[in-house]
Design a protein around this motif. Structure first.
Motif, PDB file in Angstrom:
ATOM      1  N   SER A   1       0.694  -1.230   0.107  1.00 58.51           N
ATOM      2  CA  SER A   1       0.068  -0.152  -0.065  1.00 58.51           C
ATOM      3  C   SER A   1       0.905   1.366  -0.103  1.00 58.51           C
ATOM      4  O   SER A   1       2.040   1.400   0.481  1.00 58.51           O
ATOM      5  CB  SER A   1      -1.091   0.052   1.221  1.00 58.51           C
ATOM      6  OG  SER A   1      -1.758  -1.038   1.308  1.00 58.51           O
TER       7      SER A   1
ATOM      8  N   TYR B   1      -4.673  -0.705  11.060  1.00 54.87           N
ATOM      9  CA  TYR B   1      -3.809  -1.961  10.775  1.00 54.87           C
ATOM     10  C   TYR B   1      -2.738  -1.769   9.521  1.00 54.87           C
ATOM     11  O   TYR B   1      -2.211  -2.556   9.024  1.00 54.87           O
ATOM     12  CB  TYR B   1      -4.776  -3.097  10.132  1.00 54.87           C
ATOM     13  CG  TYR B   1      -6.003  -3.479  11.404  1.00 54.87           C
ATOM     14  CD1 TYR B   1      -5.646  -3.717  12.446  1.00 54.87           C
ATOM     15  CD2 TYR B   1      -7.205  -3.295  10.708  1.00 54.87           C
ATOM     16  CE1 TYR B   1      -6.726  -4.058  13.479  1.00 54.87           C
ATOM     17  CE2 TYR B   1      -8.363  -3.553  11.816  1.00 54.87           C
ATOM     18  CZ  TYR B   1      -7.877  -3.959  12.871  1.00 54.87           C
ATOM     19  OH  TYR B   1      -9.051  -4.045  13.863  1.00 54.87           O
ATOM     20  N   TYR B   2      -2.541  -0.204   9.528  1.00 52.44           N
ATOM     21  CA  TYR B   2      -1.425  -0.042   8.313  1.00 52.44           C
ATOM     22  C   TYR B   2      -0.345   0.305   9.395  1.00 52.44           C
ATOM     23  O   TYR B   2      -0.436   1.017  10.218  1.00 52.44           O
ATOM     24  CB  TYR B   2      -1.975   1.057   7.650  1.00 52.44           C
ATOM     25  CG  TYR B   2      -2.706   1.005   6.593  1.00 52.44           C
ATOM     26  CD1 TYR B   2      -2.141   0.643   5.252  1.00 52.44           C
ATOM     27  CD2 TYR B   2      -4.322   0.717   6.509  1.00 52.44           C
ATOM     28  CE1 TYR B   2      -3.143   0.398   4.139  1.00 52.44           C
ATOM     29  CE2 TYR B   2      -5.125   0.428   5.520  1.00 52.44           C
ATOM     30  CZ  TYR B   2      -4.378   0.372   4.300  1.00 52.44           C
ATOM     31  OH  TYR B   2      -5.380   0.044   3.087  1.00 52.44           O
TER      32      TYR B   2
ATOM     33  N   ARG C   1      -0.438  -3.208   4.895  1.00 51.69           N
ATOM     34  CA  ARG C   1      -1.553  -3.233   5.601  1.00 51.69           C
ATOM     35  C   ARG C   1      -1.629  -4.810   6.092  1.00 51.69           C
ATOM     36  O   ARG C   1      -1.353  -5.679   5.436  1.00 51.69           O
ATOM     37  CB  ARG C   1      -2.833  -3.199   4.737  1.00 51.69           C
ATOM     38  CG  ARG C   1      -4.328  -3.320   5.607  1.00 51.69           C
ATOM     39  CD  ARG C   1      -5.348  -3.096   4.683  1.00 51.69           C
ATOM     40  NE  ARG C   1      -6.786  -3.198   5.908  1.00 51.69           N
ATOM     41  CZ  ARG C   1      -7.048  -4.131   6.379  1.00 51.69           C
ATOM     42  NH1 ARG C   1      -6.797  -5.262   6.286  1.00 51.69           N
ATOM     43  NH2 ARG C   1      -8.272  -3.803   7.098  1.00 51.69           N
TER      44      ARG C   1
ATOM     45  N   SER D   1      -2.559  -8.390   7.521  1.00 45.86           N
ATOM     46  CA  SER D   1      -3.631  -9.298   7.260  1.00 45.86           C
ATOM     47  C   SER D   1      -3.499 -10.350   8.387  1.00 45.86           C
ATOM     48  O   SER D   1      -2.570 -10.748   8.958  1.00 45.86           O
ATOM     49  CB  SER D   1      -3.615 -10.002   5.792  1.00 45.86           C
ATOM     50  OG  SER D   1      -2.126 -10.722   5.736  1.00 45.86           O
TER      51      SER D   1
END
Length: 646
Positions: free
Chosen positions: A58, A401-402, A420, A422
């Motif tokens: 990202s 969550y980044y 990000r 997972s």
């Protein structure tokens, strides 16, 4: 493509920042609609972290978006970081911002660009345009891959995997390094000295720097204020050597608006060019050749050069800053210009890994993946949800969550690489067929890309919650239940997430509860079926307890018979025997109906060790699969064959 151009610089120093931004955007549109008639004035940020990082999935951006520099498909500014609309499946290793555009390197060595393209800054070969709000690929020469990029005011630079330098965009001062002043909307190659290879570039306002693989520094472009460090003010259209002491090995370069910096292998900093506010770490004066910046000591791991300011990151995560301090961009709690390094006031316990500084603001990445911003914030470039000017660093409000890995600042915006996190949740049930009231054990296993998952797993039977369980240190959560009603149940597990790991759901597992549950069972019998020997003598062999083999020659072979019986009440498939001596034996690929048996054979060549010990001892099991894919395993069948010799 050649664009009309004249050497006018429009200075906007007395204009309020927001009006300056509006004027800059208006000028970009006018240039795109007509032709390039001026090089609008601005101050630019330095290169961000100069070298590539591990690929991430990202990019995020915040702040001014008049030219699409946030890359989200709009021209709407924002005051918190949001995702850049990258092509599907792309991962990035390097990012850098020009004043109104951004560049990024993909893990495949391609270059993406977005934002202003009035001078061909994006290098994609299209006509000039003021707004490109979705990333586009630069038109690299065939077969060329790129490792690092840097964005200047209206030009862009890239290092290729074989050490060449490419440039594109505005070239009125020769900042592309190709020997001309012809602006180009596609990459052209800089003319390096023969045999020289480059590993990092830094683009300034209208000049360029390059670090060679042997630790020297090249410079080209505008030199009106000594920004090339060659002892002159002569503009250069091809790279020349910066006049650094010969005994230095340089590990990084940074280009500000009109000054340059170099970091040495022994943590010294050298600077050259304009020194209007002490950006070279000394009392204001111009320096056409490099001078050493007085540093407080300690090990440095990164430098950055902004409009009229400079920064360095220490090995223990502190930020040192000096030079112009408009809007508080030095981060020391004041707006006082500093001609010697001062320490930015970081939040307690925070360590910085990389910093960048620009026209009105600065930004940094912390060791735990957070992002900091300070200085001017009139367009939300600090990403803290406000437009309040900050004189000390504040945390940006990253999406959940980044984690940031590399950061860069443009004129009124900030961009960064981010990963990000997972998570993945899987579920098993044991047994999958049971009677009412029988205990069924549900086990969820969670993995997380950001680290050890913690928190709660919720178990669901359709839309009915069965119960919850906490994850243990192995990432598993177990729920035992006796409350499943008769019938089929489609059970799922949902990990509820944590501060660093996002939620995730498992695939459903079917559990069948019936009053008379079907029973799947296999029985295995293992028998001695004779032997094969090269001897012509007599022999005899008996089933254990009295099985014996009289062997006369080497290479005697025992033959085994396996009888597999389905003694359950459901059909089983793929009947296979697993023997500790003979290995795996496929008995039948057909369906074995209840009450039926399958017979298969296997052999084992007797070893010297077995002959010496006087027996062969081994165990076997059989397996089959139910209609629902569940594996059924038989009893263990053991057989010992004694060996004697005559």
């Amino acid at each position: 493509m050649r664009m009309c151009q004249v050497g006018i610089r429009i200075r906007t120093g007395g204009v309020q920042p927001r009006l300056r931004a509006w004027l800059g955007g208006l000028m970009a549109v006018l240039m795109a609609v007509t032709c390039v008639v001026a090089e609008p004035a601005a101050r630019r940020s330095a290169a961000a972290a100069p070298f590539p990082v591990a690929p991430v999935n990202s990019a995020l951006a915040t702040g001014y978006n008049f030219n699409g520099q946030l890359g989200d498909g709009t021209t709407t500014s924002r005051d918190t970081p949001g995702p850049v609309a990258l092509p599907e499946g792309v991962s990035l290793t390097n990012i850098d911002a020009g004043d109104y555009h951004n560049l990024a390197v993909t893990s495949e060595g391609r270059v993406l660009g977005w934002g202003q393209n009035a001078y061909g800054e994006l290098g994609n070969g299209t006509e000039p345009v003021g707004v490109v709000s979705i990333p586009v690929y630069a038109s690299l020469p065939a077969g060329v891959t790129v490792t690092q990029v840097s964005g200047g005011y209206h030009h862009s630079l890239a290092v290729t995997s074989d050490g060449r330098v490419l440039g594109w965009g505005y070239n009125g001062y020769g900042q592309l390094g190709d020997g001309s002043t012809t602006t180009s909307n596609v990459p052209v190659e800089a003319v390096l000295p023969q045999g020289v290879r480059v590993k990092q570039v830094a683009a300034g306002y209208s000049s360029s720097l390059a670090l060679t693989t042997d630790g020297r520094v090249l410079a080209w472009g505008d030199n009106n204020r000594g920004e090339l460090g060659d002892g002159t003010t002569i503009t250069r259209h091809t790279p020349v050597w910066v006049h650094l002491p010969a005994d230095l090995t340089i590990t990084q370069v940074a280009a500000g608006d009109t000054h340059g910096l170099a970091l040495t292998s022994d943590s010294r900093v050298w600077g050259w060019g304009l020194n209007q506010f002490g950006e070279l770490g000394t009392n204001p004066t111009w320096n056409y050749s490099p001078v050493q910046v007085p540093m407080p000591g300690g090990t440095l791991k990164q430098i950055a050069a902004g409009d009229r300011d400079s920064m360095a990151v220490t090995s223990d995560g502190r930020v040192l800053a000096w030079g112009q301090n408009n809007a508080g961009k030095l981060g020391d709690g004041t707006t006082t210009h500093r001609s010697t390094p001062v320490e930015a006031i970081l939040p307690e316990g925070v360590a910085v890994t990389q910093v960048d500084t620009g026209v009105f603001h600065s930004a940094a990445v912390t060791s735990d993946g957070r992002a900091l911003g300070w200085g001017g914030n009139f367009d939300g470039q600090l990403g803290d949800g406000t437009t309040i000017e900050r004189h000390t660093p504040v945390f940006m409000l990253l999406p959940d969550y980044y984690a940031a890995t590399q950061i860069t600042v443009g004129r009124y915006h900030t961009a960064m690489l981010a990963e990000r996190a997972s998570s993945h949740t899987s579920l098993t049930a044991q047994p999958t067929h049971a009677a009412p009231g029988d205990e069924v054990t549900l086990t969820a296993t969670v993995t997380c890309s950001a680290g050890e998952p913690t928190g709660t797993v919720t178990f669901w039977d359709g839309d009915r919650q069965i119960g919850t369980a906490e994850l243990n240190s192995a990432g598993t959560a177990t729920l035992r239940t006796t409350e499943l009603d008769e019938g089929q149940h489609h059970i799922t597990a949902r990990y509820e997430g944590s501060d660093i790991c996002p939620p995730s759901d498992s695939e459903p597992v079917t559990v069948t509860i019936s009053a008379e549950p079907s029973r799947a069972s296999l029985h295995l019998a293992k028998e001695f079926a004779g032997f094969v020997t090269h001897s012509k003598g007599k022999h005899k062999a008996k089933h254990w307890h009295a099985a014996r083999l009289s062997a006369w020659h080497d290479h005697d072979v025992i033959k085994y018979r396996f009888i597999v019986t389905n003694d359950g009440d459901v059909p089983l498939h793929a009947i296979t025997v697993h023997d500790s001596r003979t290995g795996t034996v496929s008995c039948t690929t057909d369906t074995l109906q209840p009450g039926r048996s399958a017979t298969c054979y296997a052999t084992h060549k007797i070893t010297w060790k077995e002959k010496s010990q006087g027996y062969v001892d081994n165990t076997a099991t059989a397996t089959g699969t139910r209609e629902d894919g569940e594996t059924v395993t038989s009893n263990k069948a053991h057989l010992r064959v004694d060996i004697t010799y005559k």
